[in-house]
Motif scaffolding. Structure first.
Motif, PDB file in Angstrom:
ATOM      1  N   TRP A 238     -16.399  -2.706  26.906  1.00  0.00           N
ATOM      2  CA  TRP A 238     -17.787  -2.516  27.256  1.00  0.00           C
ATOM      3  C   TRP A 238     -17.930  -0.994  26.497  1.00  0.00           C
ATOM      4  CZ3 TRP A 238     -20.948  -1.517  31.558  1.00  0.00           C
ATOM      5  CH2 TRP A 238     -21.581  -2.821  32.677  1.00  0.00           C
ATOM      6  N   LEU A 239     -17.118  -0.949  25.639  1.00  0.00           N
ATOM      7  CA  LEU A 239     -17.561   0.048  24.360  1.00  0.00           C
ATOM      8  C   LEU A 239     -18.895  -0.285  23.561  1.00  0.00           C
ATOM      9  CD1 LEU A 239     -13.726   1.968  23.542  1.00  0.00           C
ATOM     10  CD2 LEU A 239     -16.015   3.117  24.421  1.00  0.00           C
ATOM     11  N   ALA A 240     -18.252  -1.581  24.062  1.00  0.00           N
ATOM     12  CA  ALA A 240     -19.135  -2.984  23.000  1.00  0.00           C
ATOM     13  C   ALA A 240     -21.262  -2.126  23.794  1.00  0.00           C
ATOM     14  CB  ALA A 240     -19.348  -3.933  22.838  1.00  0.00           C
ATOM     15  N   VAL A 241     -21.310  -1.673  24.708  1.00  0.00           N
ATOM     16  CA  VAL A 241     -22.131  -1.395  25.871  1.00  0.00           C
ATOM     17  C   VAL A 241     -22.898  -0.747  24.806  1.00  0.00           C
ATOM     18  CG1 VAL A 241     -22.927  -1.065  28.075  1.00  0.00           C
ATOM     19  CG2 VAL A 241     -22.017  -2.926  27.787  1.00  0.00           C
ATOM     20  N   LEU A 242     -21.824   0.640  24.346  1.00  0.00           N
ATOM     21  CA  LEU A 242     -22.300   2.298  24.318  1.00  0.00           C
ATOM     22  C   LEU A 242     -22.766   1.641  22.899  1.00  0.00           C
ATOM     23  CD1 LEU A 242     -22.149   5.328  24.265  1.00  0.00           C
ATOM     24  CD2 LEU A 242     -20.307   5.695  23.737  1.00  0.00           C
ATOM     25  N   LEU A 243     -21.877   1.143  22.270  1.00  0.00           N
ATOM     26  CA  LEU A 243     -22.482   1.188  20.675  1.00  0.00           C
ATOM     27  C   LEU A 243     -23.390   0.232  19.978  1.00  0.00           C
ATOM     28  CD1 LEU A 243     -18.686   0.776  18.704  1.00  0.00           C
ATOM     29  CD2 LEU A 243     -19.752   2.472  18.611  1.00  0.00           C
ATOM     30  N   THR A 244     -23.338  -0.792  20.842  1.00  0.00           N
ATOM     31  CA  THR A 244     -24.578  -1.783  20.301  1.00  0.00           C
ATOM     32  C   THR A 244     -25.987  -0.696  21.113  1.00  0.00           C
ATOM     33  OG1 THR A 244     -24.203  -2.770  22.651  1.00  0.00           O
ATOM     34  CG2 THR A 244     -23.529  -3.986  21.016  1.00  0.00           C
ATOM     35  N   GLY A 245     -26.032  -0.432  22.229  1.00  0.00           N
ATOM     36  CA  GLY A 245     -27.018   0.246  22.764  1.00  0.00           C
ATOM     37  C   GLY A 245     -27.293   1.371  21.698  1.00  0.00           C
ATOM     38  N   VAL A 246     -26.501   2.305  21.615  1.00  0.00           N
ATOM     39  CA  VAL A 246     -27.077   3.195  19.969  1.00  0.00           C
ATOM     40  C   VAL A 246     -27.440   2.670  19.037  1.00  0.00           C
ATOM     41  CG1 VAL A 246     -26.422   5.200  19.589  1.00  0.00           C
ATOM     42  CG2 VAL A 246     -25.083   4.991  21.469  1.00  0.00           C
ATOM     43  N   VAL A 247     -26.581   1.800  18.508  1.00  0.00           N
ATOM     44  CA  VAL A 247     -26.899   1.372  16.679  1.00  0.00           C
ATOM     45  C   VAL A 247     -28.297   0.584  17.730  1.00  0.00           C
ATOM     46  CG1 VAL A 247     -26.463  -0.314  15.540  1.00  0.00           C
ATOM     47  CG2 VAL A 247     -24.905   1.213  16.137  1.00  0.00           C
ATOM     48  N   GLY A 248     -28.155  -0.566  17.931  1.00  0.00           N
ATOM     49  CA  GLY A 248     -30.090  -1.394  18.942  1.00  0.00           C
ATOM     50  C   GLY A 248     -31.382  -0.232  18.519  1.00  0.00           C
ATOM     51  N   GLY A 249     -30.801   0.563  19.286  1.00  0.00           N
ATOM     52  CA  GLY A 249     -31.843   2.276  19.754  1.00  0.00           C
ATOM     53  C   GLY A 249     -32.561   2.441  18.913  1.00  0.00           C
ATOM     54  N   LEU A 250     -31.037   3.564  18.060  1.00  0.00           N
ATOM     55  CA  LEU A 250     -31.798   3.540  16.650  1.00  0.00           C
ATOM     56  C   LEU A 250     -32.106   3.011  15.681  1.00  0.00           C
ATOM     57  CD1 LEU A 250     -28.550   6.029  15.533  1.00  0.00           C
ATOM     58  CD2 LEU A 250     -30.933   6.097  16.881  1.00  0.00           C
ATOM     59  N   ALA A 251     -31.250   1.507  15.419  1.00  0.00           N
ATOM     60  CA  ALA A 251     -32.545   1.112  14.166  1.00  0.00           C
ATOM     61  C   ALA A 251     -34.057   0.462  14.684  1.00  0.00           C
ATOM     62  CB  ALA A 251     -31.110  -0.442  14.246  1.00  0.00           C
ATOM     63  N   GLY A 252     -33.852   0.022  16.180  1.00  0.00           N
ATOM     64  CA  GLY A 252     -35.487  -0.554  16.991  1.00  0.00           C
ATOM     65  C   GLY A 252     -35.993   1.191  16.710  1.00  0.00           C
ATOM     66  N   GLY A 253     -35.722   2.227  16.885  1.00  0.00           N
ATOM     67  CA  GLY A 253     -37.102   2.652  16.976  1.00  0.00           C
ATOM     68  C   GLY A 253     -37.218   3.644  15.655  1.00  0.00           C
ATOM     69  N   LEU A 254     -36.391   3.680  14.823  1.00  0.00           N
ATOM     70  CA  LEU A 254     -36.397   3.275  13.237  1.00  0.00           C
ATOM     71  C   LEU A 254     -37.771   2.539  12.847  1.00  0.00           C
ATOM     72  CD1 LEU A 254     -36.131   4.706  10.859  1.00  0.00           C
ATOM     73  CD2 LEU A 254     -34.829   3.653  10.282  1.00  0.00           C
TER      74      LEU A 254
END
Length: 470
Positions: A238-254
């Protein structure tokens, strides 16, 4: 017949289930949903043919895209300077703006039948030229336009009734485009209206189901990306949830931040450049897409569907930089202002980023992490976590990933909102509304003898500070 029963039947005939007016409305909704479903299927097939045409032309030499793609971008920019201005972009902001502003001239300008037809034709032209755009957002625009035009044609032109036709058409369009009925309903609630009127629930659900059945009947019971049997057991994975959530959020927000028009900073500079020479600027964006594609093994052209599917199924040769390059290619296509959506290209970016994250977690199921990346990035771009979650689940026929996908999407939405406080579709819709209001004020000032009325041009959205919460 007892008087009470007679009175009850009379009441039902006038206002309830037996009301002729209500039945006429229902028949129109059902007919319109069938039309939207057929249009979505036709659009999907034509989009595949258009991009296949580009691939066939590009196969003649590496130099072909250098000529074809910038020329296509320039032509589309020129074509959308006048009456077809409303066909620019994804089409979802236009539908949202038309839903919010209950004025017939404004709605007609955004959702007229010629706009719906032009949206389909010009999006196909963009794919034929290799643009990094999708067809799902345009299908929402087309669905809203078709049902709106149908309702007006048969007398349902009051603001409330017209709004219901717009909402149902938008939801039916998304459901038929992805073959995801539940996602259509969630999209209507979360993205389009923000509310769910009780009286509208049955009508909306029926329209979505009918459009979905039409798509299902023609194309069959398929999953957009195939059946992905991946899971993510609770624990270290479930570390994947944290990493993809942060990476996806940062990239998507940018990404959202960069494509929302602004009068300030880097986006303001780009907006002014585009405003001065829109056709030349669009050609430059097309050239940028071609140059970026040279750094990718399979190119960045089109929707990205094939690349995302290959990454998700574990037999991709796109290379480690595909997610980043596709991200940049999507920005180039969005800045050009040409017709085309961002849903499918966003899923492709998310798949590439998810594959990158999977390399950091060798113990986790790669397919599961890629799926999380797709959902999280889509949620980061749209800031609609429920819609992103349901679309991702329905596209892969995977229910075992429901909880981790929802968790990643909620985290991505929270991270994205730090970079981009206003969701991208809402911000773009607000820009259209603000430009409309500014035009009305200019007209009022002219009538009062205060000057000539100003024009409301799409370029103004990039220069006049139209985004209130930037």
């Amino acid at each position: 017949m007892p008087d009470r029963l007679r009175a009850r039947l009379s009441s039902l005939s006038s206002h309830g289930f037996l009301s002729p007016d209500q039945w006429r409305r229902r028949v129109l909704f059902w007919t319109g949903a069938v039309i939207v479903g057929l249009a979505a299927v036709l659009f999907a097939q034509a989009a595949d043919w258009a991009f296949a045409g580009f691939r066939a032309m590009a196969s003649h030499g590496w130099w072909v895209p250098f000529l074809l793609t910038p020329a296509t971008f320039a032509l589309l920019s020129w074509l959308t300077q006048g009456a077809l201005k409303a066909t620019r972009g994804s089409g979802i902001p236009q539908a949202i703006a038309a839903l919010k502003v209950e004025e017939d001239p404004f709605r007609e300008r955004l959702l007229a039948l010629r706009v719906a037809v032009g949206k389909m034709g010009l999006t196909l032209a963009a794919l034929l030229g290799g643009a990094s755009v999708g067809r799902e957002g345009p299908t929402v625009h087309v669905g809203a336009g078709l049902l709106y035009s149908l309702g007006r044609r048969f007398g349902f032109d009051d603001p409330t009734s017209a709004g219901r036709f717009i909402l149902a058409g938008s939801a039916a369009g998304l459901a038929a485009a992805f073959n995801t009925p539940l996602a259509g309903v969630v999209f209507a609630i979360e993205e389009m209206s923000g509310t769910f009127e009780h009286r509208m629930s049955g009508t909306l659900l029926t329209a979505v189901i009918i459009a979905g059945v039409v798509s299902l009947g023609i194309l069959g019971n398929y999953s957009y990306f195939g059946i992905i049997a991946a899971d993510l057991p609770l624990g270290r994975a479930w570390l994947a949830v944290l990493l993809t959530g942060v990476v996806g959020g940062l990239a998507g927000g940018l990404f959202a931040r960069l494509i929302i028009p602004s009068a300030r900073g880097f986006r303001g500079v780009m907006g002014r450049l585009r405003g001065r020479q829109p056709v030349v600027f669009a050609a430059a964006c097309g050239l940028a897409l071609v140059l970026l594609s040279l750094m990718s093994a399979n190119g960045l052209y089109g929707t990205g569907y094939a690349q995302a599917q290959a990454i998700l199924q574990g037999h991709s040769d796109t290379g480690p930089l595909f997610g980043v390059l596709k991200f940049l290619g999507n920005i180039a296509s969005s800045w050009a202002g040409i017709p085309g959506g961002i849903f499918s290209p966003a899923l492709a970016v998310g798949a590439g980023l998810g594959e990158n994250v999977a390399h950091l977690l060798p113990g986790a199921n790669t397919q599961a992490v890629v799926l999380l990346g797709m959902a999280a990035y889509l949620s980061g771009v749209t800031q609609a976590p429920l819609t992103a979650s349901v679309i991702s689940l329905e596209l892969t026929a995977n229910h075992a990933m429901a909880l981790p996908i929802l968790a990643a999407c909620l985290l991505a939405r929270a991270v994205s909102s730090v970079l981009c406080p206003v969701p991208v579709y809402k911000a773009l819709a607000n820009a259209l509304i603000d430009a409309h209001e500014a035009s009305k004020r200019d007209v009022s000032g002219s009538v009062a003898g205060q000057g000539e009325p100003g024009s409301t041009d799409d370029q103004d959205l990039h220069q006049n500070g139209a985004i209130r919460n930037d």
